[in-house]
Structure formats: C-alpha cells, structure tokens
Scaffold this motif. Structure first.
Motif, mmCIF file in Angstrom:
data_model
loop_
_atom_site.group_PDB
_atom_site.id
_atom_site.type_symbol
_atom_site.label_atom_id
_atom_site.label_comp_id
_atom_site.label_asym_id
_atom_site.label_seq_id
_atom_site.Cartn_x
_atom_site.Cartn_y
_atom_site.Cartn_z
ATOM 1 N N SER A 177 13.517 85.677 55.598
ATOM 2 C CA SER A 177 13.126 84.462 56.324
ATOM 3 C C SER A 177 14.091 83.318 56.034
ATOM 4 O O SER A 177 14.352 82.489 56.910
ATOM 5 N N GLY A 178 14.651 83.283 54.831
ATOM 6 C CA GLY A 178 15.674 82.272 54.534
ATOM 7 C C GLY A 178 16.908 82.452 55.403
ATOM 8 O O GLY A 178 17.472 81.482 55.918
ATOM 9 N N LEU A 179 17.314 83.709 55.604
ATOM 10 C CA LEU A 179 18.458 83.991 56.475
ATOM 11 C C LEU A 179 18.142 83.659 57.938
ATOM 12 O O LEU A 179 19.006 83.159 58.663
ATOM 13 N N VAL A 180 16.912 83.906 58.349
ATOM 14 C CA VAL A 180 16.496 83.540 59.711
ATOM 15 C C VAL A 180 16.572 82.026 59.892
ATOM 16 O O VAL A 180 17.041 81.534 60.924
ATOM 17 N N ILE A 181 16.148 81.281 58.883
ATOM 18 C CA ILE A 181 16.214 79.815 58.941
ATOM 19 C C ILE A 181 17.668 79.364 59.101
ATOM 20 O O ILE A 181 17.977 78.545 59.980
ATOM 21 N N LEU A 182 18.555 79.898 58.273
ATOM 22 C CA LEU A 182 19.969 79.521 58.367
ATOM 23 C C LEU A 182 20.548 79.877 59.734
ATOM 24 O O LEU A 182 21.278 79.090 60.334
ATOM 25 N N ILE A 213 17.120 76.401 72.809
ATOM 26 C CA ILE A 213 16.048 75.515 72.345
ATOM 27 C C ILE A 213 14.843 76.284 71.827
ATOM 28 O O ILE A 213 14.115 75.816 70.961
ATOM 29 N N LYS A 214 14.650 77.514 72.307
ATOM 30 C CA LYS A 214 13.520 78.320 71.843
ATOM 31 C C LYS A 214 13.618 78.620 70.353
ATOM 32 O O LYS A 214 12.630 78.954 69.717
ATOM 33 N N ASP A 215 14.793 78.477 69.781
ATOM 34 C CA ASP A 215 14.949 78.733 68.357
ATOM 35 C C ASP A 215 14.225 77.703 67.490
ATOM 36 O O ASP A 215 14.049 77.935 66.300
ATOM 37 N N THR A 216 13.803 76.582 68.073
ATOM 38 C CA THR A 216 12.986 75.643 67.291
ATOM 39 C C THR A 216 11.685 76.314 66.870
ATOM 40 O O THR A 216 11.209 76.110 65.750
ATOM 41 N N CYS A 217 11.124 77.142 67.728
ATOM 42 C CA CYS A 217 9.893 77.863 67.414
ATOM 43 C C CYS A 217 10.152 78.938 66.358
ATOM 44 O O CYS A 217 9.359 79.110 65.430
ATOM 45 N N ILE A 218 11.265 79.639 66.490
ATOM 46 C CA ILE A 218 11.610 80.652 65.485
ATOM 47 C C ILE A 218 11.856 79.984 64.138
ATOM 48 O O ILE A 218 11.431 80.495 63.095
ATOM 49 N N LEU A 219 12.510 78.832 64.137
ATOM 50 C CA LEU A 219 12.758 78.092 62.896
ATOM 51 C C LEU A 219 11.442 77.715 62.225
ATOM 52 O O LEU A 219 11.252 77.958 61.025
ATOM 53 N N ALA A 220 10.518 77.146 62.981
ATOM 54 C CA ALA A 220 9.220 76.757 62.419
ATOM 55 C C ALA A 220 8.473 77.981 61.884
ATOM 56 O O ALA A 220 7.882 77.935 60.796
ATOM 57 N N SER A 221 8.526 79.069 62.627
ATOM 58 C CA SER A 221 7.853 80.297 62.203
ATOM 59 C C SER A 221 8.455 80.836 60.907
ATOM 60 O O SER A 221 7.731 81.262 59.997
ATOM 61 N N ALA A 222 9.771 80.825 60.818
ATOM 62 C CA ALA A 222 10.441 81.330 59.617
ATOM 63 C C ALA A 222 10.116 80.471 58.401
ATOM 64 O O ALA A 222 10.005 81.000 57.285
ATOM 65 N N ILE A 223 9.934 79.180 58.605
ATOM 66 C CA ILE A 223 9.549 78.304 57.487
ATOM 67 C C ILE A 223 8.153 78.663 56.989
ATOM 68 O O ILE A 223 7.902 78.712 55.775
#
Length: 193
Positions: A126-131, A169-179
């Motif tokens: 999940s840390g790598l997904v965030i980066l 822009i959809k990556d904002t949702c993936i970022l929040a999910s990964a956090i």
C-alpha cells in the motif's frame, strides 16, 4: 417509534461491523485494478497511450530515448497500426518501459492484496501504491494533454479535463483507499508487538 429506533440502531450496528470487510474489499479492488491495468501495459496500444504522460514527466522522461513533444508526430489511435510510428516507439523504448511498469504495477497490487494475511507485506504494497498514485497525479501538472486545449470554443484549461485528465484524476480515490489500507496494516503490525 421504538421499532424505527431499533431498526436504525440495528442498521448502524451492522454497518459498523463492516469496517474490516470494507478494508479487505479495498485491497481486493486495488489488486484487480493494478493487475488489470498492469497487464494491459504488455499491449502496444496501452504502451503507446501512456507516452504523453511519461515523456512530459520530469521524474520519468529519462526512460524514453526521444524528447517531448516529438511523440506528438507518432501518436496512434487505440488499435491502429502504422509501421513507421510503431518503429519510432520501438526506438523510443516505449514498449520496454511499459512492460517494466506493468510488472511493477501488478506487483504493487499483489503485495497490497497479501496484506489481508500478512500486514507487513500489505504495508509495503500500500505504501508503493501511495507513491505511485502521487506520481500519477503529478501528470495533471506535467502533461499538457490532461487539459482541454484552446481550440476556439472558449472552453479550455483548468478545470476542464480531457479523457487523459479524467483517467488520471481517478487516482485520488486510489490514493485515499491506499492510505486506509496502509493505516490498517500499521495498526495490525502494532497490535502484534
């Protein structure tokens, strides 16, 4: 009124009990998205489609041999084949980079999914997904194709996203999910200590 209050309380209790399930479903969703999108990086049309993002990125453009904006003369529509343009992409390292990126993306998804059983591995994933999602969101700043160009309609620039911008822009949702997943892994790791 007591029946309504009881029903509301029951709905709240059931909803509250779904937190762990929801977090695992986020892991599964990240896994599906990352394995699917990562797998697509082995198809030429996908490799060609990410060229504007990579070529304009100050963090990734060095993976290509050609400089932006030369790629604009060699764009292909999804599914199109043109021998000359294809050869340009071969020389640009388009396909090789895309294959490597695909392996990385799929690996991040797998590591995140493994967090269901192994929180330390899930923490790394999940840390790598965030980066990666932060890197992807940077394309909104670095990629001219992310914004509607001025072609005379008066509708252009911020906040008007093109298809490429909407993809990013959809990556904002993936970022929040990964956090959320990262925090869950950290809590589980700390609980074992």
């Amino acid at each position: 009124m007591d029946k309504i209050t009881s029903l509301v309380h029951w709905v709240l209790e059931v909803s509250a009990s779904l937190k762990a399930t929801g977090i695992h479903l986020i892991r599964i969703a990240i896994f599906i998205i990352f394995v699917w999108i990562g797998g697509l990086k082995f198809w030429n049309y996908e490799a060609e489609g990410i060229v504007p993002f990579v070529a304009n990125s100050p963090f990734m453009s060095f993976f290509y041999t050609k400089n932006a904006p030369e790629y604009k003369d060699y764009k292909l529509k999804e599914g199109e084949f043109n021998k000359e343009k294809h050869q340009w992409h071969v020389e640009n390292n388009t396909y090789t980079f895309s294959h490597g990126l695909g392996i990385a993306i799929m690996s991040f998804g797998i590591l995140t999914l493994l967090g269901i059983w192994f929180p330390k591995i899930g923490f790394v994933g999940s840390g790598l997904v965030i980066l990666m999602t932060i890197g992807t969101l940077s394309f909104l700043v670095t990629t001219p194709e992310a914004w509607v160009p001025d072609l005379g309609s008066g509708e252009h620039g911020f906040p008007l996203l093109t298809g490429a911008g909407r993809l990013v822009i959809k990556d904002t949702c993936i970022l929040a999910s990964a956090i959320v997943v990262l925090a869950d892994c950290a809590q589980r790791i700390l609980k074992k200590r």
